[in-house]
Design a protein around this motif. Structure first.
Motif, mmCIF file in Angstrom:
data_model
loop_
_atom_site.group_PDB
_atom_site.id
_atom_site.type_symbol
_atom_site.label_atom_id
_atom_site.label_comp_id
_atom_site.label_asym_id
_atom_site.label_seq_id
_atom_site.Cartn_x
_atom_site.Cartn_y
_atom_site.Cartn_z
ATOM 1 N N UNK A 57 52.771 -20.537 98.531
ATOM 2 C CA UNK A 57 52.355 -21.902 98.858
ATOM 3 C C UNK A 57 51.348 -22.347 97.806
ATOM 4 N N UNK A 58 51.620 -23.494 97.177
ATOM 5 C CA UNK A 58 50.820 -23.931 96.031
ATOM 6 C C UNK A 58 50.519 -25.419 96.131
ATOM 7 N N UNK A 59 49.273 -25.766 95.822
ATOM 8 C CA UNK A 59 48.877 -27.149 95.578
ATOM 9 C C UNK A 59 48.621 -27.294 94.087
ATOM 10 N N UNK A 60 49.208 -28.315 93.480
ATOM 11 C CA UNK A 60 49.082 -28.550 92.047
ATOM 12 C C UNK A 60 48.430 -29.908 91.849
ATOM 13 N N UNK A 61 47.174 -29.901 91.379
ATOM 14 C CA UNK A 61 46.427 -31.146 91.246
ATOM 15 C C UNK A 61 46.295 -31.550 89.787
ATOM 16 N N UNK A 97 45.276 -19.104 102.236
ATOM 17 C CA UNK A 97 46.364 -18.452 101.520
ATOM 18 C C UNK A 97 47.143 -19.353 100.591
ATOM 19 N N UNK A 98 46.604 -20.529 100.312
ATOM 20 C CA UNK A 98 47.256 -21.480 99.408
ATOM 21 C C UNK A 98 46.590 -21.400 98.042
ATOM 22 N N UNK A 99 47.392 -21.333 96.988
ATOM 23 C CA UNK A 99 46.893 -21.296 95.617
ATOM 24 C C UNK A 99 46.740 -22.725 95.099
ATOM 25 N N UNK A 100 45.666 -22.977 94.373
ATOM 26 C CA UNK A 100 45.442 -24.288 93.747
ATOM 27 C C UNK A 100 45.553 -24.128 92.238
#
Length: 267
Positions: free
Chosen positions: A168-172, A196-199
């Motif tokens: 699970x990834x957030x890409x900003x 547990x989310x990668x940024x």
């Protein structure tokens, strides 16, 4: 004679019990078959198997430094990247061969706009549909930087969707690391990473020669304030010419679950 009748009665009673048991077994099998068929029909109606390789929220900068032409430019860059053969190959090369993606434009604390909601991409047709949908809606996000609020919105979207991704990834993406309103950035980042989310980050340096922030190195600020989680990284788009290529490379890394070398991340 009486003994013979009792024997026949016992035999008849035993046959009746067997018949009832057989009827019960057949009925149960039909019920189970119907339930399985119904479940299969429901999966077909609701988008099938929820398990996939990656849940990815793309958080795109729509703050005051980004004009409408740049909003369009960013969307076109992501549209080209998501349909690139190398990106599609990366998707196909994973365990499930599919990812779920949502594209959100963020600005101030009360302004995060879901431009394209969760979409499963499992090949060229679905990637092209996502890309086409990306170019349609008008701009609806405005205001000053609220990166903390944007990160928490990405977390909410991941936790409330119907998918189960291996990663699970957030890409900003942003052209600064400022957080002028909304939740504190440090608190928001810690909450996202703890779940547990990668940024990951896309540092955008020079659209129409706006250049780097004057008081700090943007990539370093991303590393210190924004990105987080195992294997998190920053990729730089240093001009309009390299924006789509930077997005493409970043997507390939995220889909494959890889981390770039430091020198690559700063190009």
């Amino acid at each position: 004679m009486e003994t013979e009748r009792r024997t026949n009665t016992r035999q008849t009673g035993g046959a009746g019990a067997r018949d009832r048991l057989l009827s019960f077994a057949i009925g149960l099998a039909l019920i189970l078959f119907g339930m399985m068929a119904g479940a299969g029909s429901l999966r077909a109606q609701t988008g099938a198997d929820p398990y996939l390789d990656l849940e990815l929220v793309l958080l795109a900068d729509a703050t005051g430094s980004i004009d409408d032409a740049e909003i369009r430019f960013q969307r076109e860059g992501y549209a080209r990247a998501i349909t690139d053969p190398a990106v599609l190959s990366a998707i196909a090369g994973n365990a499930y061969g599919k990812i779920a993606v949502a594209y959100v434009e963020w600005a101030d604390a009360g302004s995060q706009d879901v431009v394209v909601d969760w979409t499963v991409i499992d090949g060229r047709a679905s990637a092209e549909a996502f890309a086409a949908a990306l170019l349609v809606p008008p701009r609806r996000a405005f205001g000053r930087n609220a990166i903390g609020a944007a990160l928490l919105e990405g977390k909410r979207m991941i936790e409330e969707n119907q998918y189960q991704g291996i990663r699970r990834v957030i890409d900003l993406s942003a052209d600064s690391a400022n957080n002028w309103n909304g939740p504190p950035l440090e608190t928001a980042r810690a909450e996202v990473v703890a779940s547990g989310i990668v940024i990951n980050g896309l540092a955008v340096l020079c659209r129409h020669c706006s250049g780097r922030p004057a008081s700090y190195v943007l990539e370093d600020a991303f590393a210190e304030r924004i990105i987080g989680g195992p294997g998190s990284f920053v990729v730089t788009a240093d001009s309009t010419a390299t924006f789509a290529d930077a997005v493409r490379k970043k997507l390939i890394l995220e889909i494959a679950g890889k981390t770039p070398e430091r020198e690559f991340a700063e190009r």
